[in-house]
Scaffold this motif. Structure first.
Motif, short mmCIF file in Angstrom:
data_model
loop_
_atom_site.label_atom_id
_atom_site.label_comp_id
_atom_site.label_asym_id
_atom_site.label_seq_id
_atom_site.Cartn_x
_atom_site.Cartn_y
_atom_site.Cartn_z
N VAL A 113 49.43 42.05 40.79
CA VAL A 113 50.06 43.26 40.25
C VAL A 113 49.32 43.84 39.05
O VAL A 113 49.53 44.99 38.69
CB VAL A 113 51.54 43.03 39.87
CG1 VAL A 113 52.35 42.63 41.07
CG2 VAL A 113 51.67 42.01 38.75
N TYR B 148 48.54 52.49 38.10
CA TYR B 148 49.00 51.11 37.99
C TYR B 148 49.80 50.67 39.22
O TYR B 148 50.17 51.50 40.07
CB TYR B 148 49.82 50.93 36.71
CG TYR B 148 48.99 51.13 35.47
CD1 TYR B 148 48.35 50.05 34.87
CD2 TYR B 148 48.80 52.40 34.93
CE1 TYR B 148 47.57 50.22 33.74
CE2 TYR B 148 47.99 52.59 33.81
CZ TYR B 148 47.38 51.50 33.22
OH TYR B 148 46.58 51.69 32.12
N SER B 149 50.04 49.39 39.30
CA SER B 149 50.74 48.80 40.44
C SER B 149 52.08 49.49 40.71
O SER B 149 52.84 49.78 39.77
CB SER B 149 50.98 47.31 40.16
OG SER B 149 52.02 46.79 40.94
N LYS C 297 45.31 46.51 39.39
CA LYS C 297 45.08 47.96 39.34
C LYS C 297 45.39 48.51 37.96
O LYS C 297 46.22 47.99 37.23
CB LYS C 297 45.99 48.67 40.36
CG LYS C 297 45.66 48.39 41.81
CD LYS C 297 46.65 49.08 42.73
CE LYS C 297 46.66 50.59 42.51
NZ LYS C 297 47.62 51.28 43.39
N LYS D 181 49.92 44.75 31.51
CA LYS D 181 48.81 44.24 32.33
C LYS D 181 47.95 43.28 31.52
O LYS D 181 47.61 42.19 31.99
CB LYS D 181 47.96 45.42 32.82
CG LYS D 181 46.70 45.00 33.55
CD LYS D 181 45.83 46.19 33.89
CE LYS D 181 44.50 45.71 34.48
NZ LYS D 181 43.61 46.84 34.82
#
Length: 265
Positions: free
Chosen positions: A96, A118-119, A99, A223
């Motif tokens: 996850v 993003y995820s 990205k 992240k």
């Protein structure tokens, strides 16, 4: 004579038991020091983690050193489940957080952040809880340093190395083309189809806390943090596998000793 694996397992669990005490203490400290929901949501999981480690460590010590076979079996079962869960979570964390990244802009010391980069799973989680998160960010005063530097000239502001949250939440996107007055005060010069441009407000309590760029800035932080946690998890996973292997040897020793006592009481 107590066998080496039993002694070693007991020693390892004494170490984890001692580690659980500062974890529990840290959770209690967080609960007492917290002034906002941002800080308060961490205390219970930290305390729960500390209590869990404490309980499993005691079970390992008693099971290995006192030769309580059923307790050692339960300890190994919980350890096995923990290893599987931790392994799955580590893989999931890498997937996850694979990205998404800030976009560098020529002539700027900061980056721009886009939610769609993003995820999808992370996006859904943030969107579903954004009301609380937004309030939390406003209380944390992440934009205070920009509010305090109202006299900063434009060329100097463009060289500022803003954090992901400051870039996403404390200023409008560069694509909006707003006219600069101060780091948190901008004049709208043209209409834009970007919803973030219409969400911007010069009100220090609002700014861009309702913008997708603010959500993206938060996701960039998440992240980064999750990747660090995943690396720590790998180290902890190796440690757990070693402890589990020693525990299996201790469990075998217990069974052999119990069998010997039944044959030769």
């Amino acid at each position: 004579m107590v066998r080496l694996s039993n002694n070693l397992l007991g020693l390892l669990n004494i170490i984890t038991l001692l580690l659980s005490i500062p974890i529990i203490g840290g959770g209690i400290w967080l609960s007492r020091q917290a002034n906002t929901d941002c800080e308060r949501f961490l205390d219970r999981p930290v305390i729960a983690l500390g209590v869990f480690i404490l309980a499993i460590s005691i079970a390992g010590i008693v099971g290995s050193c006192c030769r309580v076979t059923w307790l050692l079996w339960l300890y190994l079962l919980v350890m096995f489940v923990l290893i599987i869960v931790l392994f799955c979570f580590t893989i999931f964390a890498f997937v996850v957080t694979n990205k998404g990244a800030g976009q560098a802009i020529s002539g700027r010391g900061y980056k721009e952040y886009r939610l769609g980069d993003y995820s999808t799973w992370l996006q859904r989680r943030v969107n579903s809880n954004w009301g609380n998160i937004r309030s939390c960010l406003a209380q944390s005063k992440i934009c205070q340093s920009l509010l305090d530097s109202a006299s900063t000239p434009l060329d100097q502001f463009y060289k500022e190395h803003l954090s992901a949250l400051q870039s996403g939440c404390c200023k409008p996107a560069d694509d909006c083309g707003f006219q600069y007055v101060s780091p948190t005060n901008w004049t709208q010069t043209a209409s834009s189809t970007d919803p973030d441009c219409s969400s911007w407000s010069n009100d220090p309590n609002l700014l861009c806390y309702g913008c997708n760029s603010c959500k993206a800035g938060l996701l960039d932080n998440i992240k980064s943090d999750w990747k660090k946690v995943a690396v720590v998890n790998i180290i902890f996973l190796v440690f757990l596998i070693i402890v589990y292997s020693v525990g299996c040897c201790a469990f075998r020793n217990n069974r052999e000793d119990n069998a010997w006592k039944r044959r030769y009481p």
